[in-house]
Design a protein around this motif. Structure first.
Motif, PDB file in Angstrom:
ATOM      1  N   LYS A   9      40.607  42.638  39.556  1.00  0.00           N
ATOM      2  CA  LYS A   9      40.279  41.680  38.835  1.00  0.00           C
ATOM      3  C   LYS A   9      38.741  40.372  38.424  1.00  0.00           C
ATOM      4  CE  LYS A   9      42.508  39.429  35.061  1.00  0.00           C
ATOM      5  NZ  LYS A   9      42.745  40.202  34.307  1.00  0.00           N
ATOM      6  N   ILE A  10      38.611  40.522  37.598  1.00  0.00           N
ATOM      7  CA  ILE A  10      37.549  39.516  37.284  1.00  0.00           C
ATOM      8  C   ILE A  10      37.441  39.127  36.100  1.00  0.00           C
ATOM      9  CG2 ILE A  10      34.464  39.858  36.905  1.00  0.00           C
ATOM     10  CD1 ILE A  10      34.782  42.650  38.034  1.00  0.00           C
ATOM     11  N   TYR A  11      37.776  37.835  36.029  1.00  0.00           N
ATOM     12  CA  TYR A  11      37.265  36.754  34.886  1.00  0.00           C
ATOM     13  C   TYR A  11      36.347  36.504  34.718  1.00  0.00           C
ATOM     14  CZ  TYR A  11      42.253  35.836  36.942  1.00  0.00           C
ATOM     15  OH  TYR A  11      43.731  36.212  37.175  1.00  0.00           O
ATOM     16  N   ARG A  12      36.034  36.728  33.142  1.00  0.00           N
ATOM     17  CA  ARG A  12      35.173  36.418  32.974  1.00  0.00           C
ATOM     18  C   ARG A  12      34.878  35.080  31.617  1.00  0.00           C
ATOM     19  NH1 ARG A  12      34.258  42.154  32.577  1.00  0.00           N
ATOM     20  NH2 ARG A  12      33.623  42.801  33.901  1.00  0.00           N
ATOM     21  N   ALA A  13      34.504  34.455  31.519  1.00  0.00           N
ATOM     22  CA  ALA A  13      34.153  33.215  30.200  1.00  0.00           C
ATOM     23  C   ALA A  13      33.844  34.089  28.566  1.00  0.00           C
ATOM     24  CB  ALA A  13      33.312  31.890  30.395  1.00  0.00           C
ATOM     25  N   ASP A  14      34.764  34.217  28.257  1.00  0.00           N
ATOM     26  CA  ASP A  14      33.808  34.617  26.750  1.00  0.00           C
ATOM     27  C   ASP A  14      32.712  34.778  26.243  1.00  0.00           C
ATOM     28  OD1 ASP A  14      37.393  35.194  24.748  1.00  0.00           O
ATOM     29  OD2 ASP A  14      36.411  36.409  26.688  1.00  0.00           O
ATOM     30  N   ARG A  19      28.961  34.376  33.458  1.00  0.00           N
ATOM     31  CA  ARG A  19      30.000  33.885  34.512  1.00  0.00           C
ATOM     32  C   ARG A  19      31.022  35.166  34.726  1.00  0.00           C
ATOM     33  NH1 ARG A  19      33.134  28.623  34.645  1.00  0.00           N
ATOM     34  NH2 ARG A  19      33.243  28.388  31.900  1.00  0.00           N
ATOM     35  N   VAL A  21      34.220  35.428  38.217  1.00  0.00           N
ATOM     36  CA  VAL A  21      34.714  35.148  39.469  1.00  0.00           C
ATOM     37  C   VAL A  21      35.904  36.454  39.351  1.00  0.00           C
ATOM     38  CG1 VAL A  21      36.823  33.730  40.121  1.00  0.00           C
ATOM     39  CG2 VAL A  21      35.140  32.669  38.942  1.00  0.00           C
ATOM     40  N   GLU A  58      49.499  39.991  34.387  1.00  0.00           N
ATOM     41  CA  GLU A  58      47.466  39.894  34.362  1.00  0.00           C
ATOM     42  C   GLU A  58      47.534  41.563  34.624  1.00  0.00           C
ATOM     43  OE1 GLU A  58      45.030  37.155  36.821  1.00  0.00           O
ATOM     44  OE2 GLU A  58      46.346  35.444  36.689  1.00  0.00           O
TER      45      GLU A  58
ATOM     46  N   ARG B  44      43.023  30.483  22.082  1.00  0.00           N
ATOM     47  CA  ARG B  44      41.850  31.448  23.061  1.00  0.00           C
ATOM     48  C   ARG B  44      42.828  30.953  24.328  1.00  0.00           C
ATOM     49  NH1 ARG B  44      36.942  31.678  24.194  1.00  0.00           N
ATOM     50  NH2 ARG B  44      36.161  30.916  23.050  1.00  0.00           N
ATOM     51  N   PRO B 236      44.059  35.875  30.369  1.00  0.00           N
ATOM     52  CA  PRO B 236      44.144  34.973  30.046  1.00  0.00           C
ATOM     53  C   PRO B 236      42.730  34.455  30.349  1.00  0.00           C
ATOM     54  CG  PRO B 236      44.692  35.434  31.980  1.00  0.00           C
ATOM     55  CD  PRO B 236      44.755  36.802  31.724  1.00  0.00           C
ATOM     56  N   ALA B 237      41.509  35.329  30.484  1.00  0.00           N
ATOM     57  CA  ALA B 237      39.969  35.796  31.166  1.00  0.00           C
ATOM     58  C   ALA B 237      39.374  34.189  30.723  1.00  0.00           C
ATOM     59  CB  ALA B 237      39.147  36.055  30.276  1.00  0.00           C
ATOM     60  N   ALA B 238      39.282  33.450  29.803  1.00  0.00           N
ATOM     61  CA  ALA B 238      38.380  31.879  29.711  1.00  0.00           C
ATOM     62  C   ALA B 238      39.583  31.216  30.637  1.00  0.00           C
ATOM     63  CB  ALA B 238      38.167  31.652  28.263  1.00  0.00           C
ATOM     64  N   ALA B 240      41.538  31.341  32.578  1.00  0.00           N
ATOM     65  CA  ALA B 240      41.906  31.646  34.026  1.00  0.00           C
ATOM     66  C   ALA B 240      40.267  31.073  34.309  1.00  0.00           C
ATOM     67  CB  ALA B 240      42.188  32.765  34.759  1.00  0.00           C
ATOM     68  N   VAL B 241      39.258  31.014  34.274  1.00  0.00           N
ATOM     69  CA  VAL B 241      37.908  30.693  34.964  1.00  0.00           C
ATOM     70  C   VAL B 241      37.690  29.755  34.518  1.00  0.00           C
ATOM     71  CG1 VAL B 241      35.225  31.283  34.282  1.00  0.00           C
ATOM     72  CG2 VAL B 241      36.378  33.101  33.980  1.00  0.00           C
ATOM     73  N   ASP B 242      38.234  29.390  33.845  1.00  0.00           N
ATOM     74  CA  ASP B 242      37.583  27.112  33.789  1.00  0.00           C
ATOM     75  C   ASP B 242      38.897  26.791  34.558  1.00  0.00           C
ATOM     76  OD1 ASP B 242      37.995  27.217  30.012  1.00  0.00           O
ATOM     77  OD2 ASP B 242      36.130  27.768  31.772  1.00  0.00           O
TER      78      ASP B 242
END
Lengths: 362, 245
Positions: A9-14, A19, A21, A58, B44, B236-238, B240-242
């Motif tokens: 699972k990789i989280y990306r800021a849009d 960046r 995680v 998720e 978002r 929840p990408a954004a 969750a990153v935050d």
């Protein structure tokens, strides 16, 4: 019962550039039917992401999740929203939360009925089932109360009753006891254990408390930075030399009394526990042994003893006595002696064990 | 003017005000509740995340809200005539009142719904609930005390707007205050209308507060710590990153 393979699972800021995680990094997990499996790790290790990927709250970036023979990742489809199939599969997986997540505007009974409403159960069946479940968790008398009137432990019991409403085979527990005091934690864990036995429920729990794993889990896994670094049944873990999880589950303390001493941890379970090994060792090799720390306890239903002993002389002088202990079927872990910088840090893992065994045999 | 002359005038005006406010409140709730929910859901991390749609909705609401009501009323005259056939009278006033109140109420709904613990949404999803279930079983019932307070605020604002509508021929208490009180120097009558408005508003505020409080007392919070805000569990990408960062 639950199998994940290569779960990532990789989280990306849009919008931000690069960046990312990585919360899960190729997690392979296998939970057998009817066992209580604990995943332990510090916050940020990826436990929450892992448990949320199991019922696809998720979406994993890659990898598969199979629960009760059903490939959930295949059901999920491409779109971001959960389709009918996935929602039906989710209703067969119970989930318990750290902060209980009860609806404050509904009574206890109505909270337990909620999943049944979603399943489309009729009114009378709903209330019968809800009362049955409340009885099972010992809250039959609180059916008409509101969550705000309950203690933390009672709220979690309602949460558990609610999770069981859909007759799940699998229960996911997301830090279910982390918001509770030690006493209540014990009673909630006992309840989970009882449900596991009575209903044959498979429980996957995540926690950061070693005591939780120690008191209810049949198997455990240690997570660090999105990876599972150790896993197995409690027995297997204890039998693994240098296992971080085993020493955390069953800690023995005590530092060496000075330089030129060899400190070893002796772990015994099963029949080895009954042998008078220490006195045999002392007699056979005519050495003085001091016991720095020792404990006998039950871990995951296994009777386990662990002792930290000190032998005079450096490790090189004690190869033979240590070999003797190994021959007796005991598990020996060499402990660094901080007072003696000459002793090199023992490399962990099977290679080191093989080396030690070879030396012991000489 | 004697009391026998003013009394029917005032009771008719009070009734007109309540009529206008009542209907426009109804339309504001019917239109504003879904709009407010959509503002949260399409944002978002929302369950129906759709950022372009969210931007458009947000802008529409902002423009409508930034327009002074008196201008909105004039700007909408053609539209009002096409619906009611006239631009004068209490029915005609309901159209701009409702249109002005919808975005106002929608923003209040948005704020109220954002306060709902995201964990509850997650819980219902884990039971197999879809977005509609989440809205019906969680978002609306859990934010109900706030929604009632928002409705109270909207009613009070609409009473103020309706007085403005009175100046362009809508009738009601505002109309009396202007025509008799201001233009004919019947200061006493003006003060009576003000007193009536004050009483009406106090009663509505009291009733609204009472309803919200009695719901709240029954409920209370279920968890110790309110979680961030409504997270969309699927992607929840954004958010969750935050959280991680």
């Amino acid at each position: 019962m639950i199998t994940t393979s290569g779960l990532t699972k990789i989280y990306r800021a849009d919008r931000s550039r690069g960046r990312e995680v990585t919360a899960l990094d190729g997690v392979d997990l296998h939970v057998r039917e009817g066992e209580v499996y604990g995943v332990i790790g510090q916050s940020g290790a990826g436990k929450s992401s892992l448990i949320r990927c199991i019922n696809l709250l998720e979406r994993p970036t890659s990898g598969t999740v199979t629960v009760a023979g059903q490939d959930l990742t295949a059901l999920a489809g491409r779109g971001p929203r959960a389709g009918k199939e996935l929602r039906r599969a989710r209703s067969r997986i119970g989930m318990v939360f750290q902060h209980f997540n009860l609806l404050s505007t509904r009574t206890v009974q109505d909270n337990v009925e909620l999943p049944l409403e979603i399943l489309g159960t009729t009114g009378r069946d709903r209330s019968r089932k809800a009362l049955e479940l409340l009885d099972l968790v010992g809250l039959a008398d609180k059916a008409g109360a509101y969550p705000a009137q309950l203690s933390g432990g009672q709220k979690q019991r309602v949460g558990i009753a609610r999770a069981l409403a859909g007759d799940p085979k699998v229960l996911l527990s997301d830090e279910a006891t982390s918001a509770l005091d030690p006493e209540t934690t014990r009673s909630i864990l006992q309840l989970l254990r009882d449900l596991n036995r009575q209903l044959g429920l498979t429980v996957l729990l995540i926690t950061h408390e070693m005591d939780v794993v120690k008191s209810v889990c049949d198997s455990a896994a240690l997570m660090e930075r999105g990876r599972i670094v150790e896993s197995g049944t409690v027995g297997e873990l204890l039998a693994t030399p240098g296992s971080e999880l085993a020493s955390a589950l069953f800690p023995v303390g005590g530092d060496a009394s000075g330089p030129d001493r060899t400190v070893v941890d002796v772990t015994f379970h099963g029949e080895a526990a009954t042998q008078p090994v220490v006195s045999q060792l002392a007699r056979t090799y005519n050495i003085d042994i001091s016991i720095l720390g020792a404990a006998v306890d039950t871990v995951g239903g296994l009777q386990v003893g662990r002792m930290r002993i000190e032998l005079p002389g450096r490790y090189e002088d004690n190869v033979v006595p240590i070999g003797f202990l190994r021959e007796k079927g005991l598990q020996i872990d060499l402990v660094d002696n901080p007072a003696d910088p000459a002793v090199p840090a023992v490399p962990a893992g099977p290679a080191a064990q093989a080396l030690l065994v070879k030396e012991g045999a000489k | 003017m004697t009391w026998s002359e003013t009394q029917p005038l005032l009771s008719q005006a009070s009734w007109d005000t309540l009529y206008m406010v009542g209907w426009s409140t109804l339309f504001a709730v019917v239109g504003g509740l879904p709009l407010g929910l959509l503002l949260v859901l399409t944002d978002r991390g929302g369950l129906l995340q759709n950022l372009p749609a969210n931007k458009v909705l947000g802008q529409v609401v902002n423009v409508a809200r930034s327009m002074p009501f008196i201008i909105l009323m004039v700007a909408l005259m053609t539209f009002t005539r096409s619906i009611t056939g006239t631009t004068i009278g209490r029915e005609a006033a309901i159209v701009p009142l409702a249109i002005g109140a919808v975005p106002f109420f929608a923003r209040l709904v948005e704020t109220a719904v954002r306060e709902v613990d995201g964990g509850l949404v997650e819980a219902v999803q884990s039971m197999g609930g879809n977005t509609w279930t989440v809205v019906r079983k969680v978002l609306v019932p859990e934010s109900l005390p706030s929604l009632i307070s928002s409705t109270t605020t909207t009613i009070v604002a609409l009473i103020g707007y309706s007085a403005m509508a009175g100046t362009v021929g809508a009738g009601g208490l505002g109309d009396i205050a202007i025509r008799y009180g201001y233009q004919r120097f019947e200061t006493q009558l003006m003060w009576i209308t003000v007193a009536i408005l004050a009483v009406v508003i106090s009663v509505i505020q009291f009733a609204g507060d009472f309803a919200a409080r009695s719901l709240h007392r029954r409920g209370g919070r279920s968890g110790p710590a309110p979680r961030l805000r409504l997270l969309r569990a699927e992607e929840p990408a954004a958010a969750a990153v935050d959280k991680v960062a």
